[in-house]
Enzyme design. Structure first.
Site, PDB file in Angstrom:
ATOM      1  NE  ARG A 116      -3.810  -0.740   0.157  1.00 33.23           N
ATOM      2  CZ  ARG A 116      -4.947  -0.902   0.849  1.00 33.23           C
ATOM      3  NH1 ARG A 116      -5.064  -1.889   1.713  1.00 33.23           N
ATOM      4  NH2 ARG A 116      -5.965  -0.084   0.681  1.00 33.23           N
ATOM      5  CD  GLN A 121      -2.066   6.802  -3.530  1.00 32.60           C
ATOM      6  OE1 GLN A 121      -2.224   7.691  -4.376  1.00 32.60           O
ATOM      7  NE2 GLN A 121      -1.903   7.075  -2.247  1.00 32.60           N
ATOM      8  CG  ASP A 124      -4.978  -0.033  -3.404  1.00 35.56           C
ATOM      9  OD1 ASP A 124      -5.467  -1.175  -3.260  1.00 35.56           O
ATOM     10  OD2 ASP A 124      -4.780   0.735  -2.448  1.00 35.56           O
ATOM     11  CB  SER A 127      -7.970   1.774  -2.710  1.00 39.33           C
ATOM     12  OG  SER A 127      -7.074   1.640  -1.632  1.00 39.33           O
ATOM     13  CE1 TYR A 222      -3.601  -4.807   2.435  1.00 41.17           C
ATOM     14  CE2 TYR A 222      -1.228  -4.442   2.465  1.00 41.17           C
ATOM     15  CZ  TYR A 222      -2.385  -4.720   1.774  1.00 41.17           C
ATOM     16  OH  TYR A 222      -2.343  -4.907   0.415  1.00 41.17           O
TER      17      TYR A 222
END
Length: 373
Positions: A116, A121, A124, A127, A222
């Site tokens: 992460r 991003q 991801d 997310s 996490y």
């Protein structure tokens, strides 16, 4: 190289790649085969895929021919040795399947294992899908809750706003906060990470603080397990807030472990009749002792809805976002000529890889397999 896109097993409604994703890959010289009806539940027809440059075929044809296969869930058919398989396979919970795939000579990437980091991003998947889940959790709660969410002042009398408690201020939790606030609810939020307090308050919610949380900064973004003393203080603060809450959205999960039970039976008994709990951690046991995945349970007048796959209730946008995550990740696996090149110096490639060259290569999964023997 042939990239294959499989149809997901029911009740999954999403697909790994929409026609726009296919077009992006074909422009880069890749050949894409899509299983017939793969995008039907996401409102993408076989004709749409053909227009984007894809070839339509059966699962057997794709698995026989494709060097790289996209499937969100584990494929139902056998896969030939040497295939690169990319999806979201929950390897921390499916260690034996990972071991079997490794023994079959597959190279497996599970995008739920990506570090992460800021660089990750754009790919991801947790997310992008959690954002949708948080949004839909509040809408589902509003549908089930037998009272208004916003405050109303009418000639017939006043209605107080709903009180919403969100447990976990990750992507799903923050989207739940934003959605509940837009609907006019009063929102409180609990999270073990003090660093999210500012984000919570910026959305107009109150942050519940509990002293002494374990440092999660080294856990790759996490959640981590907490001490017994902290858990006791946490339970008391949550209990106080739940007694006042009309709706609770729970999102707390720890990778590779059973979801923590944050809402005990005595807390549920303190909630007023008609209240609603939406448990997004249902697939890993749930945050209440009564949660059942993909079911609604009624306890002492409280509706407890377990659903870890709410993103699939918005398949068009969920597939669009997932597909963009996939194409971004694929860009790491190809060289300038469009050939497959696995760069093990790249922390994202290495972090997401579970199996390669006949062995499980992810250290966490290997450790869990060893413990199970």
């Amino acid at each position: 190289m042939i990239i294959g896109v499989l149809r997901e097993p029911a009740p999954e409604t999403r697909v790994s790649l929409l026609p726009e994703g296919v077009a992006a890959l074909t422009r880069k010289g890749q050949t894409v085969w899509v299983e017939s009806s793969a995008g039907q539940q996401s409102f993408a027809s076989d004709e749409d895929y053909r227009n984007a440059g894809a070839q339509i075929g059966s699962a057997t044809e794709i698995l026989d021919s494709a060097a790289l296969v996209l499937s969100m869930h584990p494929p139902r058919q056998s896969i030939k040795t040497g295939t690169v398989l990319i999806g979201v396979f929950q390897p921390l919970y499916q260690q034996q399947l990972m071991a079997a795939w490794a023994a079959s000579g597959l190279t497996v990437f599970s995008l739920d294992m990506l570090p992460r980091t800021t660089r990750a991003q754009a790919m991801d998947v947790l997310s992008s899908q959690a954002n949708i889940a948080g949004y839909k959790a509040v809408l589902l709660a509003a549908q089930l809750y037998p009272r208004y969410f916003p405050m109303f002042m009418t000639a017939a009398g006043s209605v107080a706003p709903a009180k919403v408690l969100v447990l976990g201020a990750g992507v799903a939790g923050l989207q739940a906060v934003a959605t509940a606030r837009r609907l006019g609810a009063v929102v409180e939020v609990f999270d073990t990470r003090p660093a999210v307090k500012e984000e919570v308050q910026s959305l107009g919610a109150k942050f519940i603080e509990v002293e002494g949380a374990a440092d999660a900064s080294r856990a790759g973004g996490y959640a981590v397990e907490q001490s017994e003393a902290y858990l006791q203080r946490q339970q008391q603060r949550i209990s106080d807030s739940i007694a006042k809450a009309d709706v609770v959205i729970t999102t707390a999960q720890i990778p590779g472990k059973k979801a923590p039970v944050l809402i005990q039976e005595d807390m549920l008994r303190r909630m007023r009749s008609g209240s609603v709990v939406i448990d997004l951690a249902a697939a890993t046991g749930g945050n209440t002792p009564f949660t059942q995945n993909n079911e609604a349970v009624h306890f002492n007048g409280v509706s407890i809805v377990g659903n870890s796959n709410l993103a699939a209730s918005m398949p068009a946008d969920a597939s669009k976002l997932y597909g963009k995550n996939i194409t971004n990740f694929l860009s790491l696996l190809f060289n300038k000529e469009g050939g497959l090149h696995l760069n093990w110096e790249d922390d994202l490639v290495k972090g997401a890889c579970i199996a390669h060259e006949g062995a499980v290569v992810n250290e966490r999964v290997k450790s869990l397999i060893s413990e199970a023997v």
